[in-house]
Write a protein that holds these residues in place. Structure first.
Motif, PDB file in Angstrom:
ATOM      1  N   CYS A 168      -3.821  -1.417  13.426  1.00 27.64           N
ATOM      2  CA  CYS A 168      -4.442  -1.084  12.140  1.00 27.64           C
ATOM      3  C   CYS A 168      -5.955  -1.109  12.268  1.00 27.64           C
ATOM      4  CB  CYS A 168      -3.971  -2.031  11.034  1.00 27.64           C
ATOM      5  SG  CYS A 168      -4.642  -3.694  11.134  1.00 27.64           S
TER       6      CYS A 168
ATOM      7  N   SER B 172       2.896   4.475   0.915  1.00 28.47           N
ATOM      8  CA  SER B 172       3.487   4.987   2.148  1.00 28.47           C
ATOM      9  C   SER B 172       4.445   6.105   1.763  1.00 28.47           C
ATOM     10  CB  SER B 172       4.227   3.882   2.910  1.00 28.47           C
ATOM     11  OG  SER B 172       4.839   4.390   4.089  1.00 28.47           O
TER      12      SER B 172
ATOM     13  N   GLU C  24     -10.025  -0.680   7.215  1.00 26.10           N
ATOM     14  CA  GLU C  24      -9.706  -0.126   5.890  1.00 26.10           C
ATOM     15  C   GLU C  24      -8.262  -0.438   5.510  1.00 26.10           C
ATOM     16  OE1 GLU C  24      -9.684   4.171   3.483  1.00 26.10           O
ATOM     17  OE2 GLU C  24     -10.318   4.065   5.587  1.00 26.10           O
ATOM     18  N   LYS C  25      -7.352  -0.222   6.447  1.00 24.43           N
ATOM     19  CA  LYS C  25      -5.949  -0.491   6.192  1.00 24.43           C
ATOM     20  C   LYS C  25      -5.709  -1.971   5.959  1.00 24.43           C
ATOM     21  CE  LYS C  25      -1.399   0.116   8.397  1.00 24.43           C
ATOM     22  NZ  LYS C  25      -0.711   0.677   9.584  1.00 24.43           N
TER      23      LYS C  25
ATOM     24  N   CYS D 154      -3.126  -5.847  12.801  1.00 27.25           N
ATOM     25  CA  CYS D 154      -3.291  -6.583  11.550  1.00 27.25           C
ATOM     26  C   CYS D 154      -2.773  -8.014  11.699  1.00 27.25           C
ATOM     27  CB  CYS D 154      -2.512  -5.890  10.424  1.00 27.25           C
ATOM     28  SG  CYS D 154      -3.313  -4.424   9.739  1.00 27.25           S
TER      29      CYS D 154
ATOM     30  N   SER E 250      -7.069  -3.128   2.511  1.00 26.17           N
ATOM     31  CA  SER E 250      -6.248  -2.673   1.386  1.00 26.17           C
ATOM     32  C   SER E 250      -5.037  -3.565   1.199  1.00 26.17           C
ATOM     33  CB  SER E 250      -5.802  -1.225   1.609  1.00 26.17           C
ATOM     34  OG  SER E 250      -4.907  -1.139   2.705  1.00 26.17           O
ATOM     35  N   CYS E 251      -4.660  -4.283   2.260  1.00 30.06           N
ATOM     36  CA  CYS E 251      -3.522  -5.197   2.198  1.00 30.06           C
ATOM     37  C   CYS E 251      -3.946  -6.652   2.099  1.00 30.06           C
ATOM     38  CB  CYS E 251      -2.657  -5.021   3.453  1.00 30.06           C
ATOM     39  SG  CYS E 251      -1.430  -3.729   3.317  1.00 30.06           S
TER      40      CYS E 251
ATOM     41  N   CYS F 180       2.929  -5.180   2.732  1.00 31.77           N
ATOM     42  CA  CYS F 180       1.875  -5.387   3.727  1.00 31.77           C
ATOM     43  C   CYS F 180       2.297  -6.316   4.862  1.00 31.77           C
ATOM     44  CB  CYS F 180       0.624  -5.952   3.048  1.00 31.77           C
ATOM     45  SG  CYS F 180      -0.260  -4.702   2.072  1.00 31.77           S
TER      46      CYS F 180
ATOM     47  N   TYR G  31       2.973  -4.894   8.234  1.00 36.58           N
ATOM     48  CA  TYR G  31       1.892  -4.427   9.101  1.00 36.58           C
ATOM     49  C   TYR G  31       1.361  -5.517  10.027  1.00 36.58           C
ATOM     50  CZ  TYR G  31       1.748  -0.219   6.233  1.00 36.58           C
ATOM     51  OH  TYR G  31       2.088   0.939   5.587  1.00 36.58           O
TER      52      TYR G  31
ATOM     53  N   ILE H  55       0.846  -1.190   0.000  1.00 36.55           N
ATOM     54  CA  ILE H  55       0.000   0.000   0.000  1.00 36.55           C
ATOM     55  C   ILE H  55       0.882   1.240   0.000  1.00 36.55           C
ATOM     56  CG2 ILE H  55      -1.928  -1.123   1.162  1.00 36.55           C
ATOM     57  CD1 ILE H  55      -1.062   0.191   3.743  1.00 36.55           C
TER      58      ILE H  55
END
Length: 249
Positions: free
Chosen positions: A124, A109, A127-128, A143, A131-132, A116, A119, A107
Motif C-alpha cells: 500500500c 472497493s 494515501e491508501k 500497510c 484513508s484506512c 481496512c 489491507y 474504503i
C-alpha cells in the motif's frame, strides 16, 4: 379452524386464500406453511414464500408478512431477513447495509467497501493507508496498524512512527526505539551502547568487550534467546568480575 363470512355463509380461510391461517374478507392476516413445509408470508391478498415476496420486500418471521426493505435503512433496494442485498444507485453496500459512504475503517472497493484490516500486511501507499487509519511500513511498503517491535529471528529492525510511516530505528539488532526514532533497546546477540555524545547504538557483544577491559555487559528480559542487552562501563573505582557481567566495588 379460521373461517371468513362470504355473503350468507362462512368458508375456511385456507379455501378462500391458499396457505392462510387467519383472514378477513379482504385477504389473509396470517399464513401457515405450503405443501413443502416452506414458511408463507402475507403479501396483499395472498400468502407467498420468501422468494415470492415482491421486489423491495422480504419475508419477516417477526410479522409473518412481506415487509419493506427500508426497515434496514432507506437506501436499501433489495434484501432478505439478514439485511440488504442491493442498494440505491447513490449508496454503497457493506456488511449487509447500505451507506452513503464507507464507514470508518473501510474504503471503497468496486461497488462495495473493503474492511481496512484486510489491507494489513499487503502492499500500500500513504494515501491508501491514511484513508484506512493505517500506517505504511517503510521497509516493506505494506500497510500496518502499529509500528514494529520485532521478536528475535525476523531479521527486520524495530520501527517508529513518523507521520504516516513506520521508519526503521536502525539495523537488525534494534528491538525498540522511542517515538522520535532513538534506539532504546537491542536484542541478543547485540547490546545497547551509548556513545560519547550520548547517542545510542546496537553493537555485537564481541565489539562491546573488545573496546576496554573496564567494560561489561548484561542481558535481561524477556527470556531465553530473546533478551535485551546492555554494554556498560564500570566506574573508575570498580572493576568487572571475571565474566564481565558485574562491576566489583
Amino acid at each position: 379452524m379460521s373461517v371468513v363470512p362470504t355473503g350468507d355463509e362462512c368458508i375456511l380461510c385456507s379455501d378462500r386464500f391458499v396457505g392462510s391461517s387467519t383472514c378477513t374478507a379482504a385477504g389473509p392476516t396470517s399464513c401457515a406453511r405450503d405443501d413443502s413445509a416452506a414458511t408463507l408470508y402475507v403479501s396483499g391478498a395472498a400468502c407467498v414464500t420468501a422468494v415470492e415476496c415482491p421486489s423491495g420486500t422480504y419475508g419477516s418471521d417477526g410479522t409473518g408478512a412481506c415487509e419493506a426493505c427500508t426497515v434496514f435503512r432507506s437506501l436499501v433496494k433489495t434484501c432478505d431477513y439478514q439485511g440488504a442485498l442491493s442498494c440505491t444507485s447513490d449508496s454503497i453496500l457493506y456488511e449487509r447495509g447500505c451507506f452513503e459512504e464507507c464507514p470508518a475503517q473501510a474504503i471503497p472497493s468496486g461497488s462495495t467497501c473493503q474492511d481496512c484490516t484486510a489491507y494489513i500486511g499487503t502492499p500500500c501507499d500513504v494515501e491508501k493507508a491514511q484513508s484506512c487509519g493505517l500506517l505504511v511500513d517503510e521497509a516493506t511498503l505494506t500497510c500496518t496498524d502499529t509500528c514494529r517491535v520485532v521478536p528475535a529471528g525476523q531479521g527486520r529492525p524495530a520501527t517508529y512512527q513518523d507521520d504516516g510511516m513506520c521508519k526503521a530505528c536502525g539495523g537488525a539488532g534494534v528491538d525498540e526505539c522511542t517515538v522520535d526514532g532513538r534506539i532504546s533497546a537491542c536484542r541478543w546477540p547485540f547490546v545497547l551502547r551509548y556513545t560519547s555524545t550520548n547517542a545510542a547504538e546496537c553493537i555485537q557483544l564481541s565489539a562491546c568487550l573488545a573496546d576496554d577491559l573496564n567494560i561489561g555487559y548484561s542481558f535481561f528480559a524477556p527470556s531465553g534467546d530473546y533478551q535485551r542487552g546492555m554494554c556498560w562501563q564500570c566506574a573508575p573505582w570498580a572493576q568487572p568480575n571475571d565474566d564481565r557481567t558485574v562491576c566489583m566495588v
